[in-house]
Design a protein around this motif. Structure first.
Motif, PDB file in Angstrom:
ATOM      1  N   GLY A 174       0.821  -1.211   0.000  1.00 31.71           N
ATOM      2  CA  GLY A 174       0.000   0.000   0.000  1.00 31.71           C
ATOM      3  C   GLY A 174       0.851   1.256   0.000  1.00 31.71           C
ATOM      4  O   GLY A 174       0.553   2.228  -0.710  1.00 31.71           O
ATOM      5  N   TYR A 175       1.906   1.240   0.800  1.00 31.59           N
ATOM      6  CA  TYR A 175       2.822   2.389   0.840  1.00 31.59           C
ATOM      7  C   TYR A 175       3.426   2.647  -0.544  1.00 31.59           C
ATOM      8  O   TYR A 175       3.464   3.794  -1.021  1.00 31.59           O
ATOM      9  N   THR A 176       3.873   1.597  -1.194  1.00 28.24           N
ATOM     10  CA  THR A 176       4.485   1.736  -2.508  1.00 28.24           C
ATOM     11  C   THR A 176       3.500   2.277  -3.531  1.00 28.24           C
ATOM     12  O   THR A 176       3.830   3.176  -4.322  1.00 28.24           O
ATOM     13  N   VAL A 177       2.290   1.754  -3.514  1.00 29.84           N
ATOM     14  CA  VAL A 177       1.278   2.198  -4.478  1.00 29.84           C
ATOM     15  C   VAL A 177       0.951   3.678  -4.271  1.00 29.84           C
ATOM     16  O   VAL A 177       0.882   4.457  -5.236  1.00 29.84           O
ATOM     17  N   LEU A 178       0.741   4.087  -3.022  1.00 28.93           N
ATOM     18  CA  LEU A 178       0.403   5.482  -2.755  1.00 28.93           C
ATOM     19  C   LEU A 178       1.527   6.419  -3.168  1.00 28.93           C
ATOM     20  O   LEU A 178       1.294   7.470  -3.770  1.00 28.93           O
ATOM     21  N   MET A 179       2.763   6.045  -2.850  1.00 28.07           N
ATOM     22  CA  MET A 179       3.884   6.907  -3.220  1.00 28.07           C
ATOM     23  C   MET A 179       4.072   6.951  -4.733  1.00 28.07           C
ATOM     24  O   MET A 179       4.383   8.008  -5.297  1.00 28.07           O
ATOM     25  N   LEU A 180       3.864   5.833  -5.398  1.00 29.50           N
ATOM     26  CA  LEU A 180       4.028   5.824  -6.855  1.00 29.50           C
ATOM     27  C   LEU A 180       2.966   6.693  -7.519  1.00 29.50           C
ATOM     28  O   LEU A 180       3.273   7.482  -8.423  1.00 29.50           O
ATOM     29  N   VAL A 181       1.725   6.587  -7.074  1.00 23.28           N
ATOM     30  CA  VAL A 181       0.661   7.419  -7.651  1.00 23.28           C
ATOM     31  C   VAL A 181       0.941   8.893  -7.385  1.00 23.28           C
ATOM     32  O   VAL A 181       0.762   9.750  -8.257  1.00 23.28           O
ATOM     33  N   ALA A 182       1.399   9.215  -6.161  1.00 17.34           N
ATOM     34  CA  ALA A 182       1.749  10.604  -5.843  1.00 17.34           C
ATOM     35  C   ALA A 182       2.834  11.115  -6.774  1.00 17.34           C
ATOM     36  O   ALA A 182       2.765  12.244  -7.289  1.00 17.34           O
ATOM     37  N   CYS A 183       3.845  10.306  -7.021  1.00 14.50           N
ATOM     38  CA  CYS A 183       4.946  10.709  -7.899  1.00 14.50           C
ATOM     39  C   CYS A 183       4.496  10.841  -9.349  1.00 14.50           C
ATOM     40  O   CYS A 183       4.978  11.722 -10.080  1.00 14.50           O
ATOM     41  N   LEU A 184       3.590   9.987  -9.785  1.00 11.86           N
ATOM     42  CA  LEU A 184       3.088  10.088 -11.152  1.00 11.86           C
ATOM     43  C   LEU A 184       2.198  11.317 -11.327  1.00 11.86           C
ATOM     44  O   LEU A 184       2.093  11.863 -12.426  1.00 11.86           O
ATOM     45  N   LEU A 185       1.545  11.752 -10.245  1.00 13.98           N
ATOM     46  CA  LEU A 185       0.765  12.984 -10.290  1.00 13.98           C
ATOM     47  C   LEU A 185       1.680  14.205 -10.315  1.00 13.98           C
ATOM     48  O   LEU A 185       1.386  15.198 -10.971  1.00 13.98           O
ATOM     49  N   HIS A 186       2.785  14.126  -9.558  1.00 10.58           N
ATOM     50  CA  HIS A 186       3.775  15.198  -9.600  1.00 10.58           C
ATOM     51  C   HIS A 186       5.118  14.625  -9.188  1.00 10.58           C
ATOM     52  O   HIS A 186       5.260  14.056  -8.106  1.00 10.58           O
ATOM     53  N   GLU A 187       6.106  14.778 -10.044  1.00  4.84           N
ATOM     54  CA  GLU A 187       7.386  14.113  -9.848  1.00  4.84           C
ATOM     55  C   GLU A 187       8.068  14.492  -8.536  1.00  4.84           C
ATOM     56  O   GLU A 187       8.787  13.684  -7.944  1.00  4.84           O
ATOM     57  N   PHE A 188       7.858  15.722  -8.061  1.00  2.73           N
ATOM     58  CA  PHE A 188       8.554  16.145  -6.848  1.00  2.73           C
ATOM     59  C   PHE A 188       7.955  15.545  -5.582  1.00  2.73           C
ATOM     60  O   PHE A 188       8.485  15.787  -4.489  1.00  2.73           O
ATOM     61  N   ALA A 189       6.903  14.749  -5.716  1.00  3.54           N
ATOM     62  CA  ALA A 189       6.451  13.953  -4.568  1.00  3.54           C
ATOM     63  C   ALA A 189       7.531  12.964  -4.158  1.00  3.54           C
ATOM     64  O   ALA A 189       7.555  12.500  -3.009  1.00  3.54           O
ATOM     65  N   SER A 190       8.434  12.664  -5.079  1.00  9.25           N
ATOM     66  CA  SER A 190       9.532  11.739  -4.767  1.00  9.25           C
ATOM     67  C   SER A 190      10.447  12.280  -3.673  1.00  9.25           C
ATOM     68  O   SER A 190      11.183  11.522  -3.033  1.00  9.25           O
ATOM     69  N   LEU A 191      10.409  13.592  -3.425  1.00  8.67           N
ATOM     70  CA  LEU A 191      11.238  14.172  -2.366  1.00  8.67           C
ATOM     71  C   LEU A 191      10.718  13.827  -0.979  1.00  8.67           C
ATOM     72  O   LEU A 191      11.403  14.095   0.024  1.00  8.67           O
ATOM     73  N   ALA A 192       9.532  13.222  -0.911  1.00  5.05           N
ATOM     74  CA  ALA A 192       9.062  12.708   0.379  1.00  5.05           C
ATOM     75  C   ALA A 192       9.799  11.424   0.752  1.00  5.05           C
ATOM     76  O   ALA A 192       9.872  11.075   1.937  1.00  5.05           O
ATOM     77  N   LEU A 193      10.331  10.723  -0.236  1.00  2.00           N
ATOM     78  CA  LEU A 193      11.037   9.475   0.051  1.00  2.00           C
ATOM     79  C   LEU A 193      12.273   9.685   0.932  1.00  2.00           C
ATOM     80  O   LEU A 193      12.474   8.921   1.885  1.00  2.00           O
ATOM     81  N   PRO A 194      13.122  10.690   0.671  1.00  2.00           N
ATOM     82  CA  PRO A 194      14.232  10.917   1.600  1.00  2.00           C
ATOM     83  C   PRO A 194      13.774  11.221   3.019  1.00  2.00           C
ATOM     84  O   PRO A 194      14.437  10.813   3.983  1.00  2.00           O
TER      85      PRO A 194
END
Length: 495
Positions: A174-194
């Motif tokens: 579930g965590y992976t799916v939510l983060m992936l969808v967030a990143c696909l909506l806006h790439e800078f959501a990936s900065l939540a990963l750090p």
């Protein structure tokens, strides 16, 4: 007696969810129409969401692919909204309702996250604090993806905390799916990963938890990689970005200082990931990393990492709950608690002028609705029309009927026909010839002080207006200047 205690616990748990959700929904609905003002980014959303799937796909291959998933979701939303509610509420409400719903879901997530990390009172305070932050209310009423991204990051953070307490494959999935969808909506959501990685490291969790998180992060980034690589071809879209806006930087600085101060208040965390371990990195790291990236290539806009406010809400909510907790000690303690309660109660009052401003047309960089109306007031049938620069052609997307009878002198192919956002324009020489054949030209352009484009088309527009036309009338509108130009002797009638 046990039944009464159980009911009381359920009521308390319900309040943790319902009060922040109700407050966010109320604040999101308050002034949502904004006098039917729509600004240029929302106009892009409205235009793209109403293009057919084939046209939308062809457009994304040329421009705005980073927002493609959001446009596709909004296309589905408007298919139902236009058929049922548009006649009663209009485009502005339809644009913003999904963001209101997303921020409401985010407020619930913040409350549950605060409850899980510290306790019910902290969760309630965190959820309400989140709803009261002005920048949260701003993007709750914006027809863009940022509220949805924020909600996804909140709930991904919640699943991360749950997975750290009791690792299960379903939680990590579930965590992976939510983060992936967030990143696909806006790439800078990936900065939540750090930030999430820092939380796992600071909490000193077992290696198996760290390995599980790393696998999820790598999977998320792998899923994002094709979009990220393709979007580099369209990087010219953010060429307008310069050094970060001072007001946005000040907002972050204030929340960062207050959040770090709140982190110094002693609270007892309830799970393996502590409040500080998650709250401080989430508050600081995304924005700092984006600012660092901006030294290489300007990329900082606060809404790109809007979810940093979640870290502040968690830290402030926990500190407030701690300072307001019931205590039967000295009168000095009660007095201190009373002072904090009064201070907390005054914050919404102090922020009221800001929140009122956010619900006015002047709160955005321009007002496409007002621009279209102002242009119609000064135009006459048969007038020529120019957009300066050409990307301001998006101003006609929301109210195209206001531009009927006007001849777009520079336009070669419309936005939909050219699969672009703003259409394609003729050569500079062709534009000059068409301008010289016109008696009057209405120019919808940027206000004074804005940088000008230096391509052939814009140079031809400016030079021809200067040499062959005189200014008949100018109207200033929020974020735009409408100017009527006429050939010598053409300014006497109409307009």
């Amino acid at each position: 007696m046990p039944d009464a205690a159980g009911r009381g616990a359920r009521v308390a748990r319900g309040l943790v969810v319902l009060l922040p959700a109700g407050l966010m929904l109320l604040l999101g609905a308050w002034g949502i129409r904004r006098q039917d003002a729509i600004w240029r980014d929302e106009a892009v959303t409205l235009d793209m969401a109403h293009r057919g799937p084939a046209d939308l796909w062809a457009t994304l291959l040329h421009v705005d692919v980073v927002h493609g998933l959001y446009y596709a979701l909004m296309h589905l939303w408007f298919a139902g909204y236009d058929a049922t509610l548009r006649g009663a509420f209009g485009d502005a409400v339809g644009l913003r309702l999904p963001s209101v719903a997303a921020m409401t879901v985010a407020a619930v997530g913040v409350a549950l996250l605060g409850e899980r990390l510290v306790g019910r009172r902290a969760g309630l305070c965190a959820g309400c604090t989140f709803a009261l932050i002005p920048v949260v209310q701003q993007y709750a009423q914006e027809g863009r993806s940022y509220a949805t991204v924020c909600a996804l990051v909140v709930w991904a953070s919640y699943l991360l905390v749950l997975a750290a307490a009791g690792p299960r494959r379903g939680l990590w999935l579930g965590y992976t799916v939510l983060m992936l969808v967030a990143c696909l909506l806006h790439e800078f959501a990936s900065l939540a990963l750090p930030a999430h990685g820092a939380a796992v490291i600071l909490a000193r969790l077992p290696r198996r938890v760290l390995r599980a998180w790393l696998l999820c992060a790598v999977t998320t980034l792998a899923g994002l990689a094709p979009l990220a690589v393709f979007s580099t071809r369209q990087s010219a879209q953010i060429s307008w970005l310069m050094w970060p806006d001072p007001v946005q930087l000040l907002t972050f600085a204030v929340l960062a200082v207050l959040g770090v101060a709140c982190a110094r208040v002693r609270v007892r965390s309830r799970g393996p990931i502590g409040l500080r371990a998650l709250g401080v990195p989430l508050l600081l790291l995304p924005t700092l990393l984006l600012l660092l990236l901006s030294h290489v290539e300007p990329a900082y806009v606060d809404r790109y990492v809007l979810y940093y406010v979640v870290g502040f809400a968690l830290l402030a909510g926990a500190a407030l709950a701690r300072l307001l907790r019931p205590a039967g000690e000295s009168g000095q303690t009660r007095g201190r608690r009373l002072r904090w309660a009064v201070t907390a109660g005054l914050v919404p009052v102090v922020l009221l002028p800001v929140n009122v401003h956010l619900r006015s047309p002047d709160s955005r960089v321009d007002d496409v609705t007002a621009i279209a109306h102002a242009l119609r007031e000064v135009a006459e049938p048969g007038d020529g029309l120019l957009f300066m620069p050409s990307r301001r052609r998006i101003w006609r997307a929301t109210l195209p009927h206001e531009f009927r009878g006007l001849h777009d002198l520079a336009l070669a192919k419309s936005p939909s026909a050219s699969h672009t956002l703003y259409g394609t324009e003729r050569s500079g020489d062709a534009i000059r010839d068409r301008m010289l054949a016109a008696r009057r030209i209405i120019v919808a352009g940027d206000p004074d002080g804005q940088p000008v484009d230096d391509n052939d088309q814009e140079i031809a527009k400016r030079s021809t207006l200067h040499s062959a036309f005189t200014i008949c009338r100018t109207v200033q509108v929020r974020g735009a200047r409408i100017t009527v130009y006429g050939r010598p002797g053409a300014c006497g009638g109409g307009g």
